[in-house]
Write a protein that holds these residues in place. Structure first.
Motif, short mmCIF file in Angstrom:
data_model
loop_
_atom_site.label_atom_id
_atom_site.label_comp_id
_atom_site.label_asym_id
_atom_site.label_seq_id
_atom_site.Cartn_x
_atom_site.Cartn_y
_atom_site.Cartn_z
N ALA A 41 0.83 -1.20 0.00
CA ALA A 41 0.00 0.00 0.00
C ALA A 41 0.87 1.25 0.00
O ALA A 41 0.58 2.23 -0.71
N ALA A 42 1.94 1.25 0.78
CA ALA A 42 2.82 2.42 0.86
C ALA A 42 3.52 2.69 -0.47
O ALA A 42 3.50 3.81 -0.98
N LEU A 43 4.14 1.65 -1.04
CA LEU A 43 4.83 1.85 -2.32
C LEU A 43 3.83 2.11 -3.43
O LEU A 43 4.08 2.94 -4.32
N GLY A 44 2.69 1.44 -3.40
CA GLY A 44 1.68 1.65 -4.43
C GLY A 44 1.17 3.07 -4.46
O GLY A 44 1.01 3.67 -5.54
N ARG A 45 0.91 3.65 -3.31
CA ARG A 45 0.48 5.05 -3.26
C ARG A 45 1.56 5.97 -3.82
O ARG A 45 1.27 6.94 -4.53
N THR A 46 2.82 5.66 -3.49
CA THR A 46 3.92 6.51 -3.95
C THR A 46 4.12 6.39 -5.45
O THR A 46 4.34 7.39 -6.14
N LEU A 47 4.06 5.17 -5.98
CA LEU A 47 4.19 4.96 -7.43
C LEU A 47 3.08 5.68 -8.18
O LEU A 47 3.32 6.31 -9.21
N THR A 48 1.86 5.56 -7.68
CA THR A 48 0.73 6.23 -8.33
C THR A 48 0.92 7.74 -8.32
O THR A 48 0.66 8.42 -9.32
N SER A 49 1.40 8.26 -7.20
CA SER A 49 1.62 9.70 -7.08
C SER A 49 2.68 10.19 -8.05
O SER A 49 2.49 11.20 -8.74
N VAL A 50 3.82 9.49 -8.11
CA VAL A 50 4.90 9.96 -8.98
C VAL A 50 4.50 9.84 -10.44
O VAL A 50 4.90 10.68 -11.28
N ALA A 51 3.71 8.84 -10.78
CA ALA A 51 3.23 8.70 -12.16
C ALA A 51 2.36 9.89 -12.55
O ALA A 51 2.49 10.44 -13.65
N MET A 52 1.47 10.31 -11.65
CA MET A 52 0.62 11.47 -11.94
C MET A 52 1.44 12.75 -12.00
O MET A 52 1.19 13.61 -12.86
N MET A 53 2.42 12.88 -11.13
CA MET A 53 3.27 14.07 -11.14
C MET A 53 4.05 14.19 -12.45
O MET A 53 4.23 15.28 -12.98
N ARG A 54 4.50 13.05 -12.99
CA ARG A 54 5.24 13.09 -14.26
C ARG A 54 4.33 13.51 -15.41
O ARG A 54 4.75 14.28 -16.30
N VAL A 55 3.09 13.06 -15.41
CA VAL A 55 2.15 13.44 -16.47
C VAL A 55 1.84 14.93 -16.41
O VAL A 55 1.52 15.55 -17.44
N GLY A 70 10.41 8.64 6.56
CA GLY A 70 9.88 8.90 7.89
C GLY A 70 10.66 8.12 8.93
O GLY A 70 11.64 7.44 8.62
N ASP A 71 10.20 8.19 10.19
CA ASP A 71 10.87 7.47 11.26
C ASP A 71 10.19 6.13 11.55
O ASP A 71 10.48 5.50 12.58
N GLY A 72 9.32 5.69 10.67
CA GLY A 72 8.67 4.40 10.84
C GLY A 72 9.54 3.26 10.34
O GLY A 72 10.60 3.48 9.74
N PRO A 73 9.11 2.02 10.55
CA PRO A 73 9.95 0.86 10.24
C PRO A 73 10.16 0.60 8.75
O PRO A 73 11.04 -0.16 8.37
N ILE A 74 9.37 1.23 7.90
CA ILE A 74 9.48 0.96 6.46
C ILE A 74 10.74 1.57 5.85
O ILE A 74 11.23 1.11 4.82
N GLY A 75 11.29 2.63 6.48
CA GLY A 75 12.48 3.28 5.94
C GLY A 75 12.14 4.15 4.74
O GLY A 75 11.04 4.70 4.63
N ASN A 76 13.09 4.28 3.81
CA ASN A 76 12.89 5.10 2.62
C ASN A 76 11.85 4.48 1.68
O ASN A 76 11.78 3.25 1.54
N ILE A 77 11.08 5.34 1.02
CA ILE A 77 10.29 4.95 -0.13
C ILE A 77 10.76 5.81 -1.29
O ILE A 77 10.78 7.04 -1.18
N VAL A 78 11.14 5.18 -2.38
CA VAL A 78 11.65 5.91 -3.54
C VAL A 78 10.84 5.49 -4.76
O VAL A 78 10.66 4.30 -5.02
N ALA A 79 10.36 6.47 -5.52
CA ALA A 79 9.64 6.19 -6.76
C ALA A 79 10.12 7.16 -7.83
O ALA A 79 10.35 8.34 -7.55
N VAL A 80 10.26 6.66 -9.05
CA VAL A 80 10.83 7.45 -10.14
C VAL A 80 9.98 7.28 -11.39
O VAL A 80 9.49 6.18 -11.68
N SER A 81 9.81 8.37 -12.12
CA SER A 81 9.16 8.31 -13.43
C SER A 81 9.99 9.15 -14.39
O SER A 81 9.98 10.38 -14.33
N ASN A 82 10.75 8.47 -15.25
CA ASN A 82 11.58 9.16 -16.23
C ASN A 82 10.85 9.43 -17.54
O ASN A 82 11.32 10.23 -18.35
N TYR A 83 9.74 8.75 -17.75
CA TYR A 83 8.95 8.91 -18.97
C TYR A 83 7.47 8.89 -18.57
O TYR A 83 7.09 8.22 -17.60
N PRO A 84 6.62 9.59 -19.31
CA PRO A 84 5.19 9.57 -18.98
C PRO A 84 4.65 8.15 -18.96
O PRO A 84 4.81 7.39 -19.92
#
Length: 294
Positions: A41-55, A70-84
């Motif tokens: 859910a965490a990565l999915g929300r982030t991927l969806t967000s970065v995809a919309m930001m790229r568009v 954040g300071d939670g147990p998941i650590g870093n979340i990284v999402a990238v969109s180099n192309y629409p």
């Protein structure tokens, strides 16, 4: 149904609206990284967000990276969109899984934590990329990105993202929206939009009821002259390669490459985004050394 994103305007082009359907994209991320329901859910929300930001970006070669720490147990979340419509990402600790929240939902906020930051890196072809960083607000990701738009880019926005995970751990539905208010919009329209947003229980509930991107935007902006401008296919795809890995080795410089050769070991790297392994034998390291010396 294949994943896609729509870009639209409303109210005489004074509202910019983006909505995404990202179920297969998030499912692929889940399979690549062996995610738990919470990290999915965490990565999915982030991927969806970065995809919309790229568009939302205009240039064909524009790139955007979204980092949530954040300071939670998941650590870093990284999402990238180099192309629409093409995204990739990872989480620091994919094995984290937490009990459901008091509301009976996946507790993404607790997994991410509240003390930390959201960083957006936009590369639009200038000498240096634009980097904006704001403090985390809730760890729920949607609210944090809305705060980023307001605090860093001075654009009032509403952001909703959700991932519906089934009992077996597979992604049943994923998607979201970004609504941006452009300058000089009338207060009555702002009030109407705020009322429409208050009447949305959650993105997950809309997805559960079968809403597609156009349906989500109609639900929010119906009666405001919604105009769909573009539809972009969406998928998870990593663009790593042996060539890129070797280029990174060359960038280390002559001394570092000589050190690797002196150790007499092959160099292996694993891509964070797709898990693919790359190996450079000693003979190839010597060839890269010659290139670095040129």
């Amino acid at each position: 149904m294949s994943d896609y994103i729509v870009r639209a305007t409303a109210y005489n082009n004074k509202i910019l609206a983006i909505a995404a359907f990202s179920t297969q994209t998030v499912q692929k991320a889940k399979e690549i990284h062996n995610l738990t329901p919470t990290t999915c859910a965490a990565l999915g929300r982030t991927l969806t967000s970065v995809a919309m930001m790229r568009v939302m970006m205009k240039g064909e070669k524009d790139k955007v990276t979204l980092v949530i720490k954040g300071d939670g147990p998941i650590g870093n979340i990284v999402a990238v969109s180099n192309y629409p419509g093409i995204v990739k990402g990872y989480v620091g600790n994919p094995k984290v899984d937490l009990p459901l929240s008091e509301k009976g939902k996946l507790d993404v906020g607790k997994a991410v934590g509240k003390n930390g930051y959201v960083t957006v890196i936009k590369d639009i072809g200038l000498k240096e990329p634009y980097i904006g960083t704001v403090e985390l607000q809730t760890g729920e990701i949607g609210e944090d990105i809305a705060y980023y738009f307001y605090a860093s880019e001075q654009v009032p926005s509403a952001v909703g993202v959700g991932v519906l995970v089934g009992k077996e751990g597979n992604v049943l539905a994923s998607g979201g929206f970004i609504i941006e208010l452009l300058p000089n919009i009338e207060e009555k329209i702002v009030a109407k939009l705020e009322e429409a947003l208050r009447n949305i229980s959650s993105v997950t509930e809309l997805l559960r009821n079968g809403y597609l991107p156009e349906d989500i935007l109609n639900h929010i902006l119906g009666g405001m002259g919604l105009n769909i401008l573009e539809r972009v296919d969406l998928r998870y795809e990593c663009d790593c390669s042996q060539e890129r890995f070797e280029t990174a080795i060359i960038a280390l410089g002559k001394e570092e490459i000589e050190k690797l050769i002196s150790e007499g070991q092959s160099v292996e790297a694993v891509c964070h985004f797709c898990g693919k392994k790359y190996l450079i034998e000693e003979s190839r390291l010597k060839e890269l050394l010659r290139i670095a010396e040129e």
